[in-house]
Each structure stands twice: as structure tokens, then as C-alpha cells.
Motif scaffolding. Structure first.
Motif, PDB file in Angstrom:
ATOM      1  N   GLY A 489       2.054  -0.943   0.479  1.00 35.50           N
ATOM      2  CA  GLY A 489       2.673  -1.898  -0.437  1.00 35.50           C
ATOM      3  C   GLY A 489       3.975  -2.506   0.046  1.00 35.50           C
ATOM      4  O   GLY A 489       4.219  -3.703  -0.132  1.00 35.50           O
ATOM      5  N   GLU A 490       4.842  -1.697   0.675  1.00 35.33           N
ATOM      6  CA  GLU A 490       6.130  -2.235   1.113  1.00 35.33           C
ATOM      7  C   GLU A 490       5.987  -3.184   2.296  1.00 35.33           C
ATOM      8  O   GLU A 490       6.760  -4.118   2.449  1.00 35.33           O
ATOM      9  CB  GLU A 490       7.063  -1.076   1.488  1.00 35.33           C
ATOM     10  N   LEU A 491       4.971  -2.940   3.111  1.00 37.71           N
ATOM     11  CA  LEU A 491       4.798  -3.756   4.313  1.00 37.71           C
ATOM     12  C   LEU A 491       3.989  -5.015   4.033  1.00 37.71           C
ATOM     13  O   LEU A 491       4.362  -6.114   4.475  1.00 37.71           O
ATOM     14  CB  LEU A 491       4.116  -2.915   5.405  1.00 37.71           C
ATOM     15  N   PRO A 493       2.652  -6.262   0.676  1.00 43.73           N
ATOM     16  CA  PRO A 493       2.416  -6.199  -0.769  1.00 43.73           C
ATOM     17  C   PRO A 493       1.281  -7.127  -1.203  1.00 43.73           C
ATOM     18  O   PRO A 493       1.242  -8.294  -0.824  1.00 43.73           O
ATOM     19  CB  PRO A 493       3.760  -6.640  -1.365  1.00 43.73           C
TER      20      PRO A 493
END
Length: 541
Positions: A489-491, A493
């Protein structure tokens, strides 16, 4: 830019074993080589001729140690003309001889050259390691200019890695150069430290050093080379002082000065800086003319790296002129050529390291260069070359043990969306994470024969030794789940990252071969894609 200033062996007699050589001849040749090692960094034309003369003399007199010193000077000149792999090969040969014959000076000088070779190959850790050894091995009574050069190279290696310790080293070496009254080396240190400070974003500090560079050159009547003018201008440009930056570049604007650039780029890099300054001042037409000249010099001299950067500047110029479609087209060309250049540089680095590996020293003492040529530079996994070389040996090794081997092809699903949505840099990060997950699936790779490899693009290979088809399928399913459930998700999203996999086993095959196993694995991978992706498909049963 960072500036660099501008083999025998075997059973030949040692220096003092040659009775026919007079003390005067030895002393004269030694003095000449001392001067050469100090001179070659700044006057390559004179050094090349004198190095050849010294080499011939040393060979005629049977002075192997002196012959090798001359060869190192020649190799350093060859490196600066672009043949890094040949310079590295000579340095490795000399280092081997020096180790066997306990010659500290030759060891110090060979490590000094290797530090420059690895720096140009982009391996800064190896460059730093050799730079440290070059200093440690240099005798206390060495010519002062050599001590300055060795310390300066260490400072450069530290600075290019972003190590703040470089500042202390630069200050030390600058003080030594000042004590010796060595203006050339003072200018070199000021230029290189200014460049390193710019890399760190410290433009005020960089400008202070660049100003000292200008002042010192003016006091001694030394005309700054266009590379050093470029350093000063870039420091000013980093602070937004564009008019001053352009004025600094004026002395280097003539074709004669550009042609004589000691940096080997015919002034193309200088012109690229000037074009950017002109464009940022709003003089689009003038900037375009300057950039056209830069591109012409790139084309004439085969300067691929600068040509790629020129495309980026061309896109900026099109945008500044309101030609946004042309800017977009040029930026696409820049992006593609930058990727092609990166790939070519990796290949060149691998070839250079391979050439160095071919020396006796590398074959006997270092597996590192060989290993690099078999690794994918982005992910660190093995590459297709390793697969082609090692897999037949693997099959031979397990043939007598009646062990199974399973081959899995894995492909990232809809990977183009990642690159198109978030950038190729993010895509590269995704590939590296997937590679780490694959490596975790082969913890005994060094001893058990199993390994992971990147076949190209977003396609990977997993080779599992000793597992029956069902166990191999279970292992591959665990890999699939580990990719799907990774916290992406952080990389990326909003975008899922999954893999499809095709699995083939050697069980039931009389003479398994790589091509046959890969063919079946590829067919199963195709089925996995058709069936909806994010799944494992293997042999029936």
C-alpha cells in the motif's frame, strides 16, 4: 565534475640483483619515475612519451620493478582515455607481482589506480577500499605529491558516497598542497570538494570553494579549464545566480577552447550547462542554439551520456517555448534513452569487470568479479547467463542421486500498470522486493542447489532441488501468497501486486534438460494467465 587532473612478471631479476646496472643509471631512472608519477595527473601528453621511454630503459636494464611503475603510469593514462578495463587488468597484474615480491610502493600505486578504476565503474565501496589501502601502503618518505594524490583520491571516494568525513580529508590534503606550494593540486582539491558539496545540495559551501578556486587561479595566472569553469557556474546556478553563472562560462565559449577540453568531452558538458542557464533566464532561442552545438559535439564524439541529458534539456526548452507536444515527445525519448544507457552502462561495467577477472590475480584471489557478471544488477538475483551455465551442471550433479528438480517461471501480473502509474523507479523497487521474497524461498541456495534468478523484465525463475512435484507446488504457492499479501500500500497505493507461476518437474523425464523444463513451465504460466492470474499451474497430478 570530479576531476582526476589531468605487465611484466615471472622470474626476472630483482632491482639489486642486476650487477651490470650502475648506481647512477638506477638513480636517474628512479628520479624520472618519481617525476612521472607526480606529473601524469596533470600533463598526460608529456607523461605518455616519458613513460614509454622509462619502460624501454627499465626493460633494457632488467629492472622489473621500474618497468612495472612505468606500466602503471601508462595504464592510468589509458584509463583516462576511456579504456577502464585495460587499466584495471594492468593494475591487477602489477598488484599480483608486487604481492609476490613484497614491493610496497608498487602495491600502493596499483591500489591507487584500482581505486580510480572502481570509481569509474560505479563500485564506490571497492574504490574506497582500494583508496584506503593505497594510503596505508605508501611509504612515509614517498614524494609529497604522491601522498597528496593518494589522500585526495580517498577524499573523492568518501565524498561521492556522501560521507561527511570527506570534508576533513579535503582540508588535510589542501593544507599539504599549500605547504608544498603545489598550485595544481590545490586547484584540483578545491574543484573536487566544491563538486562534492554540490552533490550534497550545499551550494553556499560549494560556491565558497569555487570562489577560492577562481582567486587562487587568478593569483598564479592559471587559466581555469572549462571543467572547472563549469564547477563554478553550477555552484552559482544552484543558488539562482544565473547571470553570474553565465558570465563565469564566457572564457570557455570559443570553439578552440571547447575543442581543447582536457575532460575528453569536447566541451559538450560545458555547453549543456550554458544552455540550461540561458533557458532559465528566458532566452529560449539562444539556449536552443547552444544546445544544438552541444548535441553536434555529442554526435561527433560519441558522447552518449551527455546526449541523453541533452534530450532532457531539449524537452525543457520545448516546454519553455510553449511547444508542449514536442516537449512530451522529447521527454519520452529521453526516458527511453536513459533506460538504454543505464543498461549499456551495466553491460560495460560487467565487461570491464570480466576483463579484470581474466587476470591471474582475479582468478586466484577474487570470485567477486565473476559473481557480478552472473548477477542481475537491479535485483541481485542470478541472471540468465548463470541459469544457462549452471543448470546443466546441476542436472549432472543430481543425476546420480535420483533427486527431482522443479522449475518455476513467475511473472508479475499487469506490471506495466505500476510503471505507467507510479514511475519506473517505483517499478524497480517492486522488482527488488519480489526478488527478496524469492530468495527467502531458497534459503539453502549456496548448499542445496536451489536458486532464484531474474530472466528479464518482470519474469523470474525459481529452481527447487530435491522436492517432489507436490512439495514444490506447495512452496511455490507460499511464494505466490507472500507476494500477494506483502504490504504494498505505501509503495503502490490502490494497485495489487501479484504473480502468476508455471511449474514443471523432472519427475518421469528420462533426460531432463533446461529447454524442455522451461518450455513446460512457460506453457503452464500461460495457462495461469488465461485462468485469471495470481495462481500457480503445474504438471498434472
Amino acid at each position: 565534475m570530479i576531476q582526476d587532473g589531468e605487465v611484466g612478471g615471472g622470474s626476472a631479476p630483482t632491482l639489486w640483483a642486476v650487477a651490470a646496472v650502475s648506481d647512477a643509471a638506477v638513480a636517474a631512472l628512479s628520479t624520472s619515475l618519481d617525476e612521472l608519477e607526480s606529473l601524469s595527473r596533470f600533463d598526460s601528453a608529456a607523461a605518455a612519451e616519458r613513460a614509454e621511454q622509462a619502460l624501454v630503459t627499465a626493460r633494457e636494464l632488467g629492472l622489473v620493478e621500474f618497468e612495472l611503475r612505468a606500466q602503471l603510469v601508462q595504464a592510468d593514462l589509458v584509463r583516462r582515455r576511456g579504456n577502464v578495463s585495460e587499466a584495471g587488468r594492468v593494475a591487477q597484474d602489477v598488484r599480483r607481482w608486487a604481492t609476490e615480491h613484497d614491493s610496497r610502493h608498487l602495491l600502493a600505486r596499483s591500489h591507487y589506480l584500482l581505486a580510480a578504476v572502481f570509481q569509474e565503474l560505479g563500485d564506490l565501496s571497492a574504490a574506497l577500499e582500494n583508496a584506503v589501502q593505497a594510503i596505508d601502503l605508501l611509504d612515509d618518505d614517498a614524494v609529497p605529491a604522491l601522498r597528496i594524490d593518494h589522500l585526495a583520491r580517498l577524499a573523492d571516494c568518501l565524498g561521492l558516497q556522501g560521507d561527511l568525513g570527506a570534508r576533513e580529508r579535503y582540508a588535510e590534503v589542501l593544507q599539504l598542497a599549500e605547504e608544498q606550494g603545489d598550485v595544481d593540486r590545490q586547484l584540483l582539491v578545491l574543484n573536487n570538494r566544491s563538486y562534492v558539496e554540490m552533490l550534497a545540495g550545499e551550494f553556499e559551501t560549494a560556491l565558497g570553494l569555487a570562489t577560492r578556486l577562481q582567486t587562487l587561479a587568478g593569483e598564479h595566472g592559471v587559466a581555469l579549464s572549462i571543467g572547472r569553469l563549469d564547477t563554478v557556474a553550477r555552484a552559482l546556478m544552484g543558488l539562482g545566480r544565473l547571470a553570474e553563472a553565465e558570465e563565469v562560462l564566457l572564457p570557455g565559449r570559443s570553439p578552440e577552447v571547447l575543442d581543447a577540453s582536457p575532460d575528453g568531452d569536447a566541451g559538450a558538458d560545458f555547453l549543456l550547462t550554458l544552455a540550461e542557464i540561458q533557458r532559465r533566464q528566458g532566452r529560449v532561442a539562444q539556449a536552443q542554439a547552444t544546445l544544438d552545438e552541444c548535441v553536434a559535439r555529442c554526435e561527433a564524439n560519441g558522447l552518449t551520456s551527455i546526449r541523453v541529458r541533452a534530450r532532457r534539456e531539449q524537452a525543457e526548452l520545448h516546454a519553455a517555448g510553449g511547444h508542449f507536444e514536442a516537449a512530451f515527445t522529447e521527454h519520452k525519448l529521453y526516458s527511453q534513452e536513459a533506460l538504454d544507457l543505464q543498461s549499456a552502462q551495466r553491460d560495460a561495467r560487467a565487461r570491464a569487470l570480466q576483463a579484470m577477472y581474466e587476470t591471474t590475480e582475479a582468478r586466484r584471489q577474487s570470485r567477486r568479479y565473476r559473481e557480478l557478471s552472473l548477477r542481475d544488477p537491479l535485483t541481485g538475483l542470478y541472471n540468465r547467463r548463470y541459469v544457462d551455465e549452471q543448470f546443466p551442471r546441476l542436472l549432472e550433479a543430481i543425476a546420480g542421486r535420483d533427486e527431482a528438480v522443479s522449475v518455476a517461471l513467475l511473472d508479475l501480473d499487469h506490471f506495466k500498470r505500476v510503471n505507467d502509474t507510479f514511475s519506473h523507479d517505483v517499478g524497480d523497487q517492486v522488482l527488488r522486493i519480489v526478488a527478496d521474497l524469492l530468495e527467502q524461498a531458497t534459503p539453502d541456495a549456496d548448499t542445496g542447489g536451489s536458486f532464484a534468478a531474474r530472466m528479464g523484465g518482470e519474469e523470474f525463475l525459481l529452481v527447487l532441488v530435491g522436492a517432489d512435484p507436490r512439495t514444490a507446488a506447495d512452496q511455490l504457492e507460499q511464494v505466490r501468497r507472500s507476494v500477494a499479501t506483502h504490504p504494498w500500500g505505501e509503495l503502490v497505493p490502490g494497485l495489487p501486486v501479484t504473480v502468476s507461476a508455471g511449474l514443471a518437474s523432472s519427475v518421469g523425464v528420462l533426460a531432463p534438460a533446461l529447454a524442455e523444463l522451461l518450455g513446460r513451465a512457460d506453457a503452464h504460466l500461460y495457462r495461469a494467465k488465461r485462468q485469471g492470474r495470481d495462481r500457480v499451474v503445474g504438471d498434472p497430478g
